[in-house]
Design a protein around this motif. Structure first.
Motif, PDB file in Angstrom:
ATOM      1  N   ILE A  31     -26.552 -33.697 -12.901  1.00 29.86           N
ATOM      2  CA  ILE A  31     -26.856 -32.922 -14.111  1.00 29.86           C
ATOM      3  C   ILE A  31     -28.187 -32.204 -13.940  1.00 29.86           C
ATOM      4  CG2 ILE A  31     -25.513 -34.102 -15.854  1.00 29.86           C
ATOM      5  CD1 ILE A  31     -27.936 -35.841 -16.397  1.00 29.86           C
ATOM      6  N   PRO A  32     -28.200 -30.923 -14.270  1.00 26.15           N
ATOM      7  CA  PRO A  32     -29.470 -30.212 -14.215  1.00 26.15           C
ATOM      8  C   PRO A  32     -30.379 -30.692 -15.350  1.00 26.15           C
ATOM      9  CG  PRO A  32     -27.734 -28.766 -15.014  1.00 26.15           C
ATOM     10  CD  PRO A  32     -27.096 -30.070 -14.693  1.00 26.15           C
ATOM     11  N   VAL A  33     -31.647 -30.845 -15.068  1.00 25.04           N
ATOM     12  CA  VAL A  33     -32.579 -31.304 -16.084  1.00 25.04           C
ATOM     13  C   VAL A  33     -33.655 -30.252 -16.256  1.00 25.04           C
ATOM     14  CG1 VAL A  33     -34.214 -33.128 -16.690  1.00 25.04           C
ATOM     15  CG2 VAL A  33     -32.174 -33.686 -15.394  1.00 25.04           C
ATOM     16  N   ILE A  34     -33.981 -29.979 -17.498  1.00 22.23           N
ATOM     17  CA  ILE A  34     -34.995 -28.964 -17.763  1.00 22.23           C
ATOM     18  C   ILE A  34     -36.306 -29.390 -17.116  1.00 22.23           C
ATOM     19  CG2 ILE A  34     -36.388 -27.896 -19.573  1.00 22.23           C
ATOM     20  CD1 ILE A  34     -33.908 -27.967 -21.318  1.00 22.23           C
ATOM     21  N   GLY A  35     -36.881 -28.478 -16.361  1.00 25.37           N
ATOM     22  CA  GLY A  35     -38.168 -28.765 -15.748  1.00 25.37           C
ATOM     23  C   GLY A  35     -38.062 -29.409 -14.385  1.00 25.37           C
ATOM     24  N   ARG A  36     -36.859 -29.836 -14.001  1.00 26.81           N
ATOM     25  CA  ARG A  36     -36.724 -30.422 -12.671  1.00 26.81           C
ATOM     26  C   ARG A  36     -36.113 -29.367 -11.760  1.00 26.81           C
ATOM     27  NH1 ARG A  36     -32.950 -35.593 -12.035  1.00 26.81           N
ATOM     28  NH2 ARG A  36     -31.327 -34.034 -11.819  1.00 26.81           N
ATOM     29  N   LYS A  37     -36.847 -28.963 -10.766  1.00 24.74           N
ATOM     30  CA  LYS A  37     -36.364 -27.859  -9.931  1.00 24.74           C
ATOM     31  C   LYS A  37     -35.668 -28.389  -8.686  1.00 24.74           C
ATOM     32  CE  LYS A  37     -38.931 -24.055 -11.542  1.00 24.74           C
ATOM     33  NZ  LYS A  37     -39.756 -24.795 -12.511  1.00 24.74           N
ATOM     34  N   VAL A  38     -34.418 -28.048  -8.555  1.00 24.37           N
ATOM     35  CA  VAL A  38     -33.697 -28.381  -7.331  1.00 24.37           C
ATOM     36  C   VAL A  38     -32.963 -27.135  -6.880  1.00 24.37           C
ATOM     37  CG1 VAL A  38     -33.327 -30.866  -7.533  1.00 24.37           C
ATOM     38  CG2 VAL A  38     -31.893 -29.301  -8.822  1.00 24.37           C
ATOM     39  N   GLU A  39     -32.861 -26.958  -5.581  1.00 26.74           N
ATOM     40  CA  GLU A  39     -32.168 -25.780  -5.065  1.00 26.74           C
ATOM     41  C   GLU A  39     -30.664 -25.933  -5.313  1.00 26.74           C
ATOM     42  OE1 GLU A  39     -31.518 -22.322  -4.146  1.00 26.74           O
ATOM     43  OE2 GLU A  39     -33.561 -23.019  -4.497  1.00 26.74           O
ATOM     44  N   GLU A  40     -30.174 -27.110  -5.014  1.00 24.14           N
ATOM     45  CA  GLU A  40     -28.738 -27.334  -5.203  1.00 24.14           C
ATOM     46  C   GLU A  40     -28.540 -28.659  -5.919  1.00 24.14           C
ATOM     47  OE1 GLU A  40     -24.692 -27.461  -2.525  1.00 24.14           O
ATOM     48  OE2 GLU A  40     -26.581 -26.998  -1.579  1.00 24.14           O
ATOM     49  N   LEU A  41     -27.634 -28.677  -6.867  1.00 23.49           N
ATOM     50  CA  LEU A  41     -27.349 -29.926  -7.566  1.00 23.49           C
ATOM     51  C   LEU A  41     -26.564 -30.834  -6.644  1.00 23.49           C
ATOM     52  CD1 LEU A  41     -26.158 -28.534 -10.976  1.00 23.49           C
ATOM     53  CD2 LEU A  41     -28.298 -29.725 -10.517  1.00 23.49           C
ATOM     54  N   TYR A  42     -26.777 -32.138  -6.785  1.00 19.76           N
ATOM     55  CA  TYR A  42     -25.919 -33.048  -6.054  1.00 19.76           C
ATOM     56  C   TYR A  42     -24.550 -33.004  -6.701  1.00 19.76           C
ATOM     57  CZ  TYR A  42     -23.710 -37.157  -4.245  1.00 19.76           C
ATOM     58  OH  TYR A  42     -22.806 -37.988  -3.643  1.00 19.76           O
ATOM     59  N   SER A  43     -23.495 -32.902  -5.908  1.00 19.39           N
ATOM     60  CA  SER A  43     -22.181 -32.938  -6.552  1.00 19.39           C
ATOM     61  C   SER A  43     -21.325 -33.991  -5.884  1.00 19.39           C
ATOM     62  CB  SER A  43     -21.511 -31.571  -6.500  1.00 19.39           C
ATOM     63  OG  SER A  43     -21.010 -31.311  -5.226  1.00 19.39           O
ATOM     64  N   ILE A  44     -20.688 -34.783  -6.746  1.00 21.04           N
ATOM     65  CA  ILE A  44     -19.765 -35.803  -6.242  1.00 21.04           C
ATOM     66  C   ILE A  44     -18.514 -35.084  -5.774  1.00 21.04           C
ATOM     67  CG2 ILE A  44     -18.480 -37.873  -6.846  1.00 21.04           C
ATOM     68  CD1 ILE A  44     -20.452 -38.245  -9.168  1.00 21.04           C
ATOM     69  N   PRO A  45     -18.106 -35.268  -4.540  1.00 19.16           N
ATOM     70  CA  PRO A  45     -16.916 -34.556  -4.081  1.00 19.16           C
ATOM     71  C   PRO A  45     -15.654 -35.084  -4.767  1.00 19.16           C
ATOM     72  CG  PRO A  45     -17.652 -36.116  -2.424  1.00 19.16           C
ATOM     73  CD  PRO A  45     -18.674 -36.130  -3.501  1.00 19.16           C
ATOM     74  N   GLY A  46     -14.616 -34.301  -4.693  1.00 17.55           N
ATOM     75  CA  GLY A  46     -13.321 -34.769  -5.194  1.00 17.55           C
ATOM     76  C   GLY A  46     -13.181 -34.659  -6.704  1.00 17.55           C
TER      77      GLY A  46
END
Lengths: 379, 417, 329
Positions: A314-329
């Motif tokens: 989940i994207p969180v306001i103020g937390r900068k990530v280039e790519e979100l972790y995504s659970i495959p499948g």
């Protein structure tokens, strides 16, 4: 169920499954009809007197024509008095069916509680009872009065042809028939005021469609509170609402819980809402509890790969990530499940043991439990 | 308007309402979709239909009825307008033997010996007294006998009647219509007041009834789908105009209009054959409105779905949007309603014929055949004349309704209960 | 952000776009009023960037997206796409232009024709516009499906056989098959499960990088918008109340509504129990919006002027636009 046996040339024999499941349904339905209530059958003892509700290995299955959907498959957790417990999970994970089992509202004839128990400590020093074995007349007295429910859709949960005052009043009248009309009305207005509706007197005369979504949800909450319940089951109470309105409702729920000293069972998929509200968190996946603990346990020290994945995705306001972790499948459908860890296919932290049977519980602390084969000592 | 209900969970959303009103958690339905990979919508519908026992029974009943009416006539030696006759005279053994040789009568029949009784003082003629029926073969063994015999319960067809006259077995006056005769091997359901074979009429009457139902349905579906589709898709003025036409048609009382129409046809001496066609047109013209409303409503709601918006963003032409995207989604409702419409039309046609407002004799329809019940004697003594067509109507309508309901459940399993 | 200078870098320029829906009533369907779904909004989207549009239900963000794609006829205003005014194009020309700008919808369950196999859903538009030749057609569809994370053996399946996330991938594939350069994403993840949301967001970002796509990303979820956007616009009751670069807007919100929105968003961390500004009251009806500043009925800083004067949507510096009388103060 012996559905593994029902294969023909390696393919599932759907006809045989359908037939077997129909027989199964019949068995449970006739058992229900025969049931004569003798209190000794459903009276029980709580494991911990501090608990209001204890789910113990609850199993709720849907017997469908193409197989048995184990919507709730051995779920156990407690709801302590005066606390908020959140059941989190994605669609189809069985969180709603768990709450419906508690209310005994699982839709028959396909849906049946097939095993386990839900122990409930009745108010005013009463007996502890097993809700799964309670006869229908008895559960009706508890439902709505001692255990109240708030639904997701405030639009459809109110009857559009009756005025708000009448609907609320009726709920009070059914359970407290000794009250006079004036008393009921007084109580209705007081309830509406309690949930923060300013023109309570005027609102009693309006129809549901005249109210906004937030107002309707307030009315629903008022209805749930009408009879001083011990437990409020809130099934996605803010999902259909806007962010600013959601904030209002969550604030209200928190405030009210302390005021009326009730427990809340919050069912949601929104991890933000859970963090706001919950003391304890139960994470469900494909009909099973995979992790449970206090909010701090889950958010600060998530142990199950699924929980870790969810929190990372989940994207969180103020937390900068280039790519979100995504659970495959994809989210699995709990039908024809093998007896291995259900998350195995999507898990990126598998160990050799994962090929074995469904994992046993690992107690990481007094409150924190997880069902996983990972080596937790190395963390 | 943007609707923001975030994260509607398709599997669970249905469980949230009051249990009494809300649907089953769609888990079963949903999962059937997930595990039955590669199944087209049609196959899914077919499977659900086949599982419905009543619908399958209805389907086969209907099939049998259709075979009976359309193929059964090929196996039937009698024609639709064939009347049957009966010589009101006694035959000698020699005559009987001759008739047998000419294949006018079968050797298996029984004949009734007649003796002359005492001469009646009032009528001045001798009264015939019938004996016990004897097998024809027995009688023929004794060719010299002077006894005379009656051929009760044996009828002659028109061609045979002429031979009887030519050979001088009897005179024209002695030959009478073989009416209201009971069930025999020759006439499985007897004959009616006009000497028609009831069984044969039943087949031909069923043809008219079923065809009227089918053709009316096709007309109505065509009109309803096209006009309803136009109204729903284009909306605005066209919608208003078409829907007002629908309102007008819906407020026309059916029976007075048909009575009016009937006398008009009689006035302008329209042939009986043509009358059937006009009747079909009139019934169709009065019956398309329900379908038009249905199609319009469906298309109105489909038009608002996002996939229609998607076809717009993709830039498809209107024709493709209507025929590839909208119509296939309305098809289930059209099919179900069309099926039920056939039943309705057959009933209407029967009612009209019964009242003498529809198809008129010598054409037979089930309605006309029941009409015979107006004669109290027929009603009491000859149930085989009016009961079979009644049962046929009952069976057909029930079969059609079962099939229609089965189709509806198969297309939309959530409609059930 | 300036509308005059950057003709070359701005793929899209929206000037004073408005969309009113007539309210009809009575027997003769006389127009008795208007729902001002979108009122006088202006913004530009530079090529290859993402503009996030946030707001609550009924704020007109979806209508804005649809109106600028000319799915609704704009009541007023202009939409320049590569310097061409879409609002003035004829229907036929517009249809020819359609492949250029595509849309992804909110509800993956209603946005796919239920009676059509996947290959047809994706390929229909490709054929209608002759995007690729007949010989390459099948390879094109397969390539697009692969790019969107679908397997080629899915081609002959029907939408009902897919889960929500896969359906959304089909939607994306349908849009992508036409080789668009601009895509309006209308709440593409809000109907999906949490674990699937991330998959779709990552896919959208990846496609943007590979193909240089420009997005208008409409959402009510502030955290998703922050993650995916370069610039963010906030809408309230049909009007744009604030527009700025993402970092600027989230770090330094100027409009009280933006502040309230940011503070209301739940944070998935139980230790953060902040004291939030909870807005009182409900969103007014866009058919009958409040006078002056539309937000004044719920604004905690409301003063007399707010009820009378409509605040100007103006630059406070560095391309941070805001419509509030007290934004500077």
């Amino acid at each position: 169920m012996s559905e593994q046996a029902k294969t023909k040339n390696g393919k599932l024999d759907l006809r045989a499954i359908a037939k077997a499941n129909r027989a199964e349904i019949k068995k449970y339905e006739t058992a229900k009809k025969k049931h004569h209530a003798s209190p000794s059958e459903y009276q029980t003892k709580m494991r911990d007197s501090n608990n209001l509700i204890e789910f113990d290995n609850l199993q709720t299955y849907f017997f469908t024509d193409i197989g048995t959907v184990k919507a709730v498959n051995g779920v156990s957790f407690d709801i302590p008095r005066g606390s908020t417990i959140a059941v989190v999970g994605e669609s189809g994970c069985g969180k709603s069916v768990t709450s419906l089992s508690l209310m005994r509202l699982v839709q028959g004839p396909q849906g049946q509680i097939v095993g386990g128990s839900i122990r409930y400590q009745q108010s005013s020093g009463g007996q502890a009872i097993d809700l799964t074995k309670l006869p229908d007349e008895e559960i009706r007295k508890i439902r709505g009065k001692e255990i109240a429910m708030i639904f997701q859709e405030p639009m459809t949960s109110l009857n559009p042809v009756f005025r708000i005052g009448k609907q609320l009043g009726e709920a009070i009248h059914i359970h407290l028939p000794e009250l006079s009309k004036e008393e009921v009305h007084k109580r209705t207005v007081a309830l509406l005021e309690m949930v923060g509706i300013a023109r309570a007197e005027g609102i009693t005369k309006s129809y549901p469609h005249e109210l906004s979504g937030g107002m309707r949800q307030r009315v629903m909450i008022a209805m749930a509170l009408a009879l001083d319940p011990q437990l409020i089951v809130a099934d996605e109470p803010t999902t259909a609402l806007d962010v600013t309105i959601q904030a209002q409702i969550l604030d209200l729920l928190r405030e009210l819980k302390d005021k009326i000293n009730a427990s809340i069972m919050l069912i949601t998929h929104d991890l933000g809402v859970v963090a706001e509200m919950a003391d304890y968190v139960v994470v469900m996946y494909a009909g099973r509890v995979i992790e449970q603990g206090t909010a701090e346990d889950i958010y600060d020290r998530p142990a199950h790969p699924y929980t870790i994945g969810l929190l990372g995705s989940i994207p969180v306001i103020g937390r900068k990530v280039e790519e979100l972790y995504s659970i495959p499948g994809n989210v699995p459908n709990p039908i024809h499940m093998p007896d291995t860890c259900y998350f195995k296919e999507r898990c990126e932290r598998c160990v050799a043991a994962c090929d074995g049977n469904y994992p046993d519980v690992v107690e990481l602390s007094d409150t924190h439990k997880v069902w996983c084969y990972r080596d937790f000592s190395k963390r | 308007m943007p609707t923001q209900d975030p994260k509607m969970q398709p599997e669970e959303q249905t469980t949230h309402g009051q249990p009494s009103v809300q649907e089953q958690p769609s888990a079963p339905e949903h999962s059937s979709i997930q595990t039955t990979h590669g199944v087209t919508f049609g196959q899914l519908v077919f499977r659900r239909f086949v599982r419905n026992k009543l619908a399958i029974a209805g389907f086969f009943a209907l099939l049998i009825m259709i075979l009976f009416c359309f193929v059964g006539t090929l196996l039937n030696p009698y024609r639709e307008y064939e009347q049957f006759f009966d010589p009101d005279v006694s035959f000698s053994v020699q005559q009987l033997s001759e008739m047998k040789d000419l294949n006018l009568i079968s050797e298996k029949i029984k004949v009734t010996p007649i003796k002359m009784g005492a001469v009646s003082s009032i009528l001045g003629t001798a009264k015939e007294v019938a004996g016990e029926p004897i097998a024809l073969t027995e009688v023929l063994k004794n060719p010299s006998s002077t006894e005379t015999f009656r051929l009760y319960h044996t009828s002659f067809r028109l061609a045979q009647k002429n031979i009887l006259l030519e050979k001088g077995f009897c005179t024209g006056e002695e030959i009478k219509l073989y009416n209201k005769m009971p069930i025999t091997g020759q006439h499985l359901l007897g004959t009616d007041v006009d000497g028609f074979d009831v069984f044969t009429r039943l087949q031909y009457g069923g043809r008219v009834s079923l065809l009227v139902g089918l053709i009316c349905m096709l007309f109505a579906v065509f009109l309803g789908a096209v006009l309803g589709g136009i109204a729903g898709y284009y909306g605005g003025f066209l919608d208003g105009a078409i829907m007002r036409i629908v309102d007008v048609i819906n407020s026309i009382p059916v029976f007075p209009i048909i009575i009016l129409f009937n006398s008009f046809m009689r006035f302008s001496k329209v042939g009986d054959q043509m009358k059937i066609y006009y009747l079909i047109i009139i019934i169709a013209a009065l019956n398309w409105t329900g379908l038009a409303r249905l199609v319009r409503g469906q298309i109105l709601s489909l038009r608002e779905q996002e996939f229609m918006l998607a076809t717009e963003t993709v830039g498809l032409r209107a024709g493709r949007r209507i025929f590839r995207h909208l119509l296939p989604n309305v098809m289930p409702q059209i099919i179900v309603n069309a099926t039920l419409l056939v039943g309705g039309v057959i009933l209407l046609e029967s009612a009209l014929s019964f009242l003498g407002l529809g198809v008129s004799p010598p054409y037979s329809t089930w309605g006309i055949m029941i009409n015979r019940v107006n004669d109290p004697l027929v009603m009491i003594h000859c149930p085989y004349i009016w009961l079979p067509p009644g049962l046929c109507i009952l069976l057909t309508i029930m079969a059609i309704n079962f099939v229609g309901d089965g189709l509806r459940d198969a297309f939309d399993p959530k409609m059930k209960r | 952000m300036n509308t005059q200078t950057s003709e070359n870098t701005n793929l899209l320029e929206i000037k004073n776009l408005s969309k009113y829906f007539p309210i009809k009533s009575g027997l003769l369907q006389r127009v008795t009023g208007h729902v001002r779904a979108v009122e006088d909004i202006s913004f530009t989207i530079p090529k290859g960037s993402t503009l996030g549009l946030v707001g609550e239900s009924g704020c007109g963000k979806t209508t804005a997206g649809r109106t600028l794609l000319q799915l609704y006829k704009p009541t007023k205003g202009e939409v320049f796409y590569n310097g061409m005014n879409l609002a003035k194009l004829s229907r036929a020309k517009l249809r020819k232009m359609r492949p250029e700008f595509q849309m992804i919808f909110q509800d993956p369950y209603s946005s796919l024709s239920p009676r059509m196999p996947v290959s047809e859903i994706i390929g229909e538009g490709v054929r209608a516009h002759g995007i690729v030749g007949k010989t390459e057609y099948e390879a094109h569809i397969k390539k697009i499906m692969e790019e969107c994370g679908l397997q080629s053996h899915h081609m002959n399946r029907y939408p009902h056989e897919f889960s929500g996330g896969q359906r959304q991938r089909i939607c994306i594939a349908r849009a992508l098959a036409l080789n668009p350069s601009f895509i309006v994403c209308d709440e593409p993840v809000s109907a999906l499960d949490v674990s699937i949301q991330a998959q779709i967001i990552n896919l959208l970002k990846q496609l943007q990088k590979e193909r240089g796509l420009t997005y208008l990303f409409i959402s009510h979820d502030l955290s998703v918008v922050e993650h995916i956007s370069d610039n963010v616009g906030v809408m309230y009751l049909g009007s744009m109340v604030e527009l700025a670069a993402k970092e600027e807007l989230y770090a330094n919100p100027l409009h009280p509504y933006t502040k309230a929105l940011l503070s209301a968003a739940p944070i998935p961390d139980p230790k953060v129990k902040m004291n939030r500004t909870i807005l009182s009251g409900d969103i007014p009806s866009p058919a009958n919006p409040p006078s002056g500043c539309k937000f004044h009925t719920r604004c905690p800083q409301c003063k007399g002027i707010c009820e009378e004067q409509v605040p100007q949507f103006q630059d406070t510096g560095d391309g941070h636009y805001v419509a509030c009388h007290f934004a500077g103060a």
